[in-house]
Design an enzyme around this catalytic site. Structure first.
Site, mmCIF file in Angstrom:
data_model
loop_
_atom_site.group_PDB
_atom_site.id
_atom_site.type_symbol
_atom_site.label_atom_id
_atom_site.label_comp_id
_atom_site.label_asym_id
_atom_site.label_seq_id
_atom_site.Cartn_x
_atom_site.Cartn_y
_atom_site.Cartn_z
ATOM 1 N N HIS A 171 2.319 10.359 2.828
ATOM 2 C CA HIS A 171 2.510 9.994 4.230
ATOM 3 C C HIS A 171 3.888 9.364 4.466
ATOM 4 O O HIS A 171 4.497 8.795 3.548
ATOM 5 C CB HIS A 171 1.418 9.021 4.688
ATOM 6 C CG HIS A 171 1.438 7.698 3.962
ATOM 7 N ND1 HIS A 171 2.329 6.684 4.275
ATOM 8 C CD2 HIS A 171 0.687 7.236 2.935
ATOM 9 C CE1 HIS A 171 2.117 5.652 3.482
ATOM 10 N NE2 HIS A 171 1.129 5.962 2.648
ATOM 11 N N TRP A 207 3.231 -1.343 6.918
ATOM 12 C CA TRP A 207 3.120 -2.263 5.777
ATOM 13 C C TRP A 207 4.084 -1.880 4.658
ATOM 14 O O TRP A 207 4.502 -2.745 3.896
ATOM 15 C CB TRP A 207 1.667 -2.309 5.280
ATOM 16 C CG TRP A 207 0.793 -3.174 6.143
ATOM 17 C CD1 TRP A 207 0.993 -3.504 7.460
ATOM 18 C CD2 TRP A 207 -0.420 -3.816 5.752
ATOM 19 N NE1 TRP A 207 -0.021 -4.301 7.917
ATOM 20 C CE2 TRP A 207 -0.910 -4.519 6.891
ATOM 21 C CE3 TRP A 207 -1.156 -3.863 4.583
ATOM 22 C CZ2 TRP A 207 -2.085 -5.252 6.859
ATOM 23 C CZ3 TRP A 207 -2.332 -4.593 4.555
ATOM 24 C CH2 TRP A 207 -2.791 -5.288 5.675
ATOM 25 N N THR A 210 -0.841 -2.245 0.472
ATOM 26 C CA THR A 210 -1.598 -1.673 1.583
ATOM 27 C C THR A 210 -2.997 -1.222 1.175
ATOM 28 O O THR A 210 -3.989 -1.596 1.788
ATOM 29 C CB THR A 210 -0.829 -0.485 2.203
ATOM 30 O OG1 THR A 210 0.518 -0.892 2.452
ATOM 31 C CG2 THR A 210 -1.468 -0.050 3.499
ATOM 32 N N ARG A 256 -2.621 6.720 8.494
ATOM 33 C CA ARG A 256 -1.220 7.050 8.199
ATOM 34 C C ARG A 256 -1.100 8.425 7.545
ATOM 35 O O ARG A 256 -0.142 9.149 7.802
ATOM 36 C CB ARG A 256 -0.574 5.957 7.339
ATOM 37 C CG ARG A 256 -1.225 5.680 5.985
ATOM 38 C CD ARG A 256 -0.663 4.383 5.392
ATOM 39 N NE ARG A 256 -1.144 4.070 4.057
ATOM 40 C CZ ARG A 256 -2.270 3.419 3.784
ATOM 41 N NH1 ARG A 256 -3.066 3.027 4.777
ATOM 42 N NH2 ARG A 256 -2.622 3.145 2.534
ATOM 43 N N GLU A 284 -5.671 5.878 -0.694
ATOM 44 C CA GLU A 284 -4.768 5.180 -1.597
ATOM 45 C C GLU A 284 -5.553 4.345 -2.602
ATOM 46 O O GLU A 284 -6.744 4.036 -2.398
ATOM 47 C CB GLU A 284 -3.830 4.294 -0.749
ATOM 48 C CG GLU A 284 -2.846 3.422 -1.518
ATOM 49 C CD GLU A 284 -1.900 4.205 -2.426
ATOM 50 O OE1 GLU A 284 -2.382 4.828 -3.398
ATOM 51 O OE2 GLU A 284 -0.685 4.178 -2.186
ATOM 52 N N ARG A 327 2.124 -1.404 -12.682
ATOM 53 C CA ARG A 327 2.734 -0.374 -13.519
ATOM 54 C C ARG A 327 1.999 -0.076 -14.807
ATOM 55 O O ARG A 327 2.515 0.616 -15.674
ATOM 56 C CB ARG A 327 4.180 -0.776 -13.847
ATOM 57 C CG ARG A 327 5.103 -0.765 -12.632
ATOM 58 C CD ARG A 327 5.147 0.607 -12.002
ATOM 59 N NE ARG A 327 6.033 0.684 -10.873
ATOM 60 C CZ ARG A 327 5.854 1.451 -9.809
ATOM 61 N NH1 ARG A 327 4.758 2.193 -9.729
ATOM 62 N NH2 ARG A 327 6.721 1.492 -8.837
ATOM 63 N N HIS A 376 -1.533 9.827 -0.309
ATOM 64 C CA HIS A 376 -0.875 8.550 -0.600
ATOM 65 C C HIS A 376 -0.203 8.584 -1.964
ATOM 66 O O HIS A 376 -0.510 9.432 -2.801
ATOM 67 C CB HIS A 376 -1.923 7.434 -0.564
ATOM 68 C CG HIS A 376 -2.696 7.411 0.712
ATOM 69 N ND1 HIS A 376 -2.346 6.624 1.784
ATOM 70 C CD2 HIS A 376 -3.796 8.112 1.108
ATOM 71 C CE1 HIS A 376 -3.193 6.834 2.780
ATOM 72 N NE2 HIS A 376 -4.082 7.737 2.388
#
Length: 206
Positions: A10, A15, A22, A61, A88, A116, A158
């Protein structure tokens, strides 16, 4: 037969702009995000790409990005299937926090691990591994069969739900996919054979 799968993250959300985690929250696109989505549609139209079906998440979104792309390529009435399986990654207790504030609260190293690492979830949330375990069964059951039978498929979703798909399509490890950044509003075009193996890839962010 052309087996086509196009993935698009998106456009920039409100945000994203504020540097907030988000996840499953539902902020709208910014003006820049709208422009990114429209630009994605323009690029796809220039390549002569049209779709038979589109998939998106339960979040606005991604839905708006999908609608803007289809509008630009002249297919505003195309069937769009929405499912939260493509949402997401759920950031749990980090959701809504500024990333700098999160580092102050939990420490830079801990927040880096949550963001990560492949399989370490934030408190109350999902790891990328957990996200993939939600996304990939849906992909294999509902999206890939459409591609394999020859439909041209758009997926607007996402960063992390699409990372799971890229990992599957390209045969990447958990460590390899963590290093892959997906630009907002940048289509990735895959051509697959009838068995679902990738023949060719074009990243329109490059």
């Amino acid at each position: 037969m052309d087996h086509l799968l196009v993935l698009v993250r998106h456009g920039q959300s409100e945000w994203n702009l504020k540097n907030l985690f988000t996840g499953w929250k539902d902020p709208d696109l910014t003006e820049k995000g709208v422009a990114e989505a429209r630009a994605a549609g323009v690029k796809l139209k220039a390549l002569g790409i049209r779709f038979d079906v589109a998939f998106t998440s339960a979040l606005s979104r991604a839905q708006k990005t999908c609608a803007l792309i289809l509008e630009e390529i002249g297919q505003p009435e195309l069937p769009v299937i929405e499912d939260q399986a493509l949402n997401e990654r759920d950031y749990g207790d980090l959701t809504g926090l500024n990333k700098d504030d999160a580092r102050e609260r939990w420490g830079e190293e801990q927040v880096h691990i949550w963001r990560r690492s492949f399989d370490v979830p934030p408190p109350g949330g999902e790891s990328l591994k957990g996200t993939a375990e939600r996304v990939l069964p849906y992909f294999r059951a509902h999206i890939l069969p459409r591609v394999e039978r020859g439909d041209r498929v758009l997926v607007a979703a996402h960063g992390n739900s699409l990372r799971a798909l890229v990992m599957e399509l390209e045969g990447l490890s958990g460590e390899e996919i963590l290093k892959r950044e997906l630009a907002t509003g940048a289509p990735i075009i895959y051509r697959l054979d009838a068995s679902g193996a990738v023949i060719d890839k074009k990243d329109l962010a490059a």
